[in-house]
Design an enzyme around this catalytic site. Structure first.
Site, PDB file in Angstrom:
ATOM      1  N   CYS A   6       0.807  -1.379  -0.063  1.00 58.94           N
ATOM      2  CA  CYS A   6       0.059   0.078  -0.094  1.00 58.94           C
ATOM      3  C   CYS A   6       0.770   1.213   0.228  1.00 58.94           C
ATOM      4  CB  CYS A   6      -0.803  -0.092   1.157  1.00 58.94           C
ATOM      5  SG  CYS A   6      -2.341  -1.146   1.185  1.00 58.94           S
ATOM      6  N   ARG A   7       1.919   1.338   0.653  1.00 62.92           N
ATOM      7  CA  ARG A   7       2.973   2.279   0.711  1.00 62.92           C
ATOM      8  C   ARG A   7       3.459   2.789  -0.541  1.00 62.92           C
ATOM      9  NH1 ARG A   7       9.043   2.594   3.135  1.00 62.92           N
ATOM     10  NH2 ARG A   7       9.536   4.309   2.123  1.00 62.92           N
TER      11      ARG A   7
END
Length: 410
Positions: free
Chosen positions: A378-379
């Site tokens: 997700c980062r």
């Protein structure tokens, strides 16, 4: 062709990553910072059963596939991790080779994988089970990952050097100021998590704040924290579906990280419901993850939907703005905090690694590996504009008066 080379092609090839496989084969620069180890044919069985993202995730979660080094750096090294992106000829070749391993090494999905709870998508019963799957894991585990703020949503970083705690405080305060909170007002916080916004509003603004969450463990933790901070006269968190809140006449509503669980078909009723909870002139701040456009469809990928947020749906910000506008709100402000969520996830990843042994002991190795993979991915997604984070501010008009300053006051 050894299995190390096979996986190099599956993962995209050309990355400065050493890949080693159970058959003794290896490829890539020896001693590279990042290494991928195919530990057993079980990894191939998972990949044969679910080609692409889901199969690779299952292989990693079960330990049949190991990543040596930082997970975020490893994911960033591969331009595409999906079988459908490799040439058709190579895909056919791989599927033929994988078929034998699927026959000889039949496997079931990891135990932590979510199974559909049945019922209508986004019904109250199904939503309750989906939320419980992700949030009713362990409050202690979340304390290690999220830090003292216990805020599981995008922080707002005043500077790139700000700490995670400073940024979470800044996020709550930004929401409070956008909502124009003042002493004596009433706030409804839907999907309130562990009560961070509720306590911030009560403690710093003298607001009477009610938060609701479908997670029983979140509600229990929040009520205990409210009592310990001496805020019980102003703040309350209930284990309750937001659709069952009986009170009305709120001066402000905050929705921080709930809309991702609502579903596109339910957006009109969602915003209409929140509109009706407000007094004329009251404001709604909707803070949620979005897609940069509508080309992907609303539903999340197979890994996220099976292991992280069952039934999650992400819409483009334009869809949300239109739904707010069409259901009673005048939209007054919008901003994208995409880079801030990448920084937030970086902090959570660091917290998990710092407490890795305790986390594994608390929730088990498979679930800990899910978190390591999902947060790093997700980062990267926020950094590469695969996903965004938008705050949209709307007002319930008082006839034609928005009771809104000529310029934003925050």
């Amino acid at each position: 062709m050894g299995w190390a080379e096979v996986f190099a092609r599956v993962l995209g090839g050309g990355a400065p990553v050493e890949i080693r496989a159970f058959d003794g084969s290896r490829t890539g620069p020896p001693g590279a910072e990042i290494g991928v180890e195919v530990r057993s044919p079980l990894a191939l069985s998972h990949l044969a059963a679910a080609p692409g993202e889901l199969g690779l995730a299952r292989a990693y979660v079960t330990g049949a596939l190991e990543v040596h080094g930082d997970m975020y750096t490893a994911l960033a090294a591969f331009p595409s991790v999906a079988l459908h992106d490799i040439p058709p000829g190579l895909r056919r070749e791989l599927l033929v080779k994988l078929a034998g391993y699927r026959l000889w090494w039949p496997v079931k999905p990891p135990a932590v994988e979510h199974r559909s709870s049945g019922g209508w998508r986004h019904s109250k019963r199904r939503d309750s089970k989906s939320i419980s799957y992700h949030y009713d894991v362990s409050n202690r585990f979340y304390e290690w990952v999220l830090g003292p703020s216990m805020a599981y949503t995008c922080a707002v970083y005043p500077t790139a050097e700000s700490t995670l705690e400073e940024a979470q405080f800044a996020k709550h305060d930004l929401v409070a100021r956008k909502l124009g909170l003042r002493e004596g007002m009433r706030l409804l916080d839907v999907g309130c998590g562990w009560g961070g916004m509720v306590m911030h509003a009560a403690e710093l603004y003298g607001v009477r704040a009610l938060g609701v969450t479908l997670s029983r463990q979140q509600a229990q933790w929040a009520q205990k924290a409210i009592a310990e901070r001496g805020l019980a006269d102003l703040a309350e968190v209930r284990h309750l579906d937001y659709r069952d809140v009986p009170e009305t006449g709120f001066d402000a509503v905050s929705s921080i990280g709930l809309t991702e669980h609502i579903g596109q078909a339910q957006l009109p009723s969602y915003f209409s419901f929140l509109h009706d909870k407000l007094v004329p002139g009251g404001r709604l701040l909707n803070h949620c993850i979005t897609r940069p456009d509508g080309s992907y469809g609303a539903r999340t990928g197979k890994f996220i939907s099976r292991y992280v947020f069952p039934d999650g749906e992400l819409e483009p910000v334009g869809t949300l703005v239109s739904a707010m506008n069409d259901n009673g709100f005048e939209v007054r402000h919008e901003e994208n905090l995409r880079e801030h969520y990448a920084l937030t996830l970086k902090g959570w990843c660091e917290n998990l690694e710092a407490h890795w042994d305790e986390a594994v002991a608390e929730v088990g190795l498979e679930r800990a590996r899910v978190w390591r993979l999902y947060m790093a991915a997700c980062r990267l997604g926020f950094e590469r504009n695969v996903v965004q984070l938008h705050q949209v501010l709307g007002v319930r008009l008082d006839d034609t008066d928005a009771h809104y300053p000529l310029r934003p006051s925050w």
